[in-house]
Design an enzyme around this catalytic site. Structure first.
Site, mmCIF file in Angstrom:
data_model
loop_
_atom_site.group_PDB
_atom_site.id
_atom_site.type_symbol
_atom_site.label_atom_id
_atom_site.label_comp_id
_atom_site.label_asym_id
_atom_site.label_seq_id
_atom_site.Cartn_x
_atom_site.Cartn_y
_atom_site.Cartn_z
ATOM 1 N N HIS A 1 0.704 -0.871 -0.408
ATOM 2 C CA HIS A 1 -0.062 0.263 0.553
ATOM 3 C C HIS A 1 0.692 1.040 -0.055
ATOM 4 O O HIS A 1 0.358 2.596 -0.766
ATOM 5 C CB HIS A 1 -0.551 -0.047 1.261
ATOM 6 N N GLU A 2 2.068 0.971 0.937
ATOM 7 C CA GLU A 2 2.176 2.584 0.920
ATOM 8 C C GLU A 2 3.955 2.826 -0.207
ATOM 9 O O GLU A 2 4.211 3.209 -0.961
ATOM 10 C CB GLU A 2 3.515 2.646 2.874
ATOM 11 N N HIS B 1 1.709 4.294 -3.070
ATOM 12 C CA HIS B 1 1.983 5.536 -2.817
ATOM 13 C C HIS B 1 3.025 6.474 -3.918
ATOM 14 O O HIS B 1 2.769 7.445 -4.441
ATOM 15 C CB HIS B 1 1.740 6.070 -1.948
#
Length: 230
Positions: free
Chosen positions: A24-25, A28
């Site tokens: 998820h990170e 980004h």
């Protein structure tokens, strides 16, 4: 391994959770780099090494306590740094960067559903406590966690990704006021997730806003797994 023991419960939840929040990170950071901001790449935060992203509380302590308590497991990692000033269109760019995280989790959930379908026979026949059962539990939890994190992070409030989406959609003067809430992100998180539900159970934001769409979407993914395992 005892499938009812603490070690089993922790492992089958923490392993998929760490994978989900790290990807998820990184999503980004990859989105930011694609749009022109090299900050995450320069700080080596595009690595899939969990140690570069682990938040002691959000990645380890809280999820472990939830797993032991057999409560819904969620968590967070250290946010990937993004400098909006490097983006050609900062407001639109930050909106896209914010959506990249939940988008990654939905993609991972789809991968989990496909794997569940491909290994359906193993999932159904693996003896309790066996390696097959351990892998099956991780796959199921991997799907559940990724769906939950995608919906959870779209809550339209800072510090969630949904808060950045709202900021990108608001007129610029209102967006600047909205962004000021970000400084209260962690206290707001604690207030919404723990304090208010403890005082007013009917105001549990997870049960009322996150759980229904997460459960509906999970059923869609499970139907995909069933169709593949056919």
């Amino acid at each position: 391994m005892d499938p009812n023991g603490i070690i089993w419960s922790a492992a089958v939840w923490l392993i998929p959770l760490v994978i989900a929040i790290v990807f998820h990170e990184v999503a980004h950071g990859l989105a930011a780099r694609a749009l022109g901001d090299p900050t995450a790449a320069r700080l080596n935060r595009l690595s899939f090494n969990p140690l570069r992203h682990v938040d002691p509380i959000g990645t380890v302590v809280l999820p472990l306590m939830l797993a032991i308590a057999k409560a819904p497991v969620f968590g967070w990692a250290k946010p990937v740094p993004v400098d909006a000033r490097n983006l050609p269109d900062p407001r639109r760019g930050m909106l896209l960067v914010a959506l990249a995280g939940p988008g990654m989790n939905l993609t991972l959930a789809l991968i989990g559903a496909v794997l569940l379908g491909l290994f359906a026979q193993t999932v159904d026949t693996a003896p309790a406590g066996s390696l097959g059962a351990f892998v099956a539990s991780n796959l199921v939890n991997f799907l559940l966690i990724n769906v939950f994190l995608a919906i959870f992070n779209l809550i339209p409030l800072p510090p969630f990704d949904g808060g950045h989406v709202v900021a990108g959609l608001l007129p610029e003067p209102l967006a600047k006021r909205w962004d000021r809430l970000a400084r209260f992100g962690f206290p707001l998180l604690i207030l919404l997730l723990f304090v208010i539900p403890a005082l007013v159970p009917s105001a549990n934001i997870v049960q009322r806003l996150v759980a229904p769409p997460a459960q509906a979407l999970t059923q869609v993914y499970l139907s995909i797994a069933t169709a593949i395992g056919g």
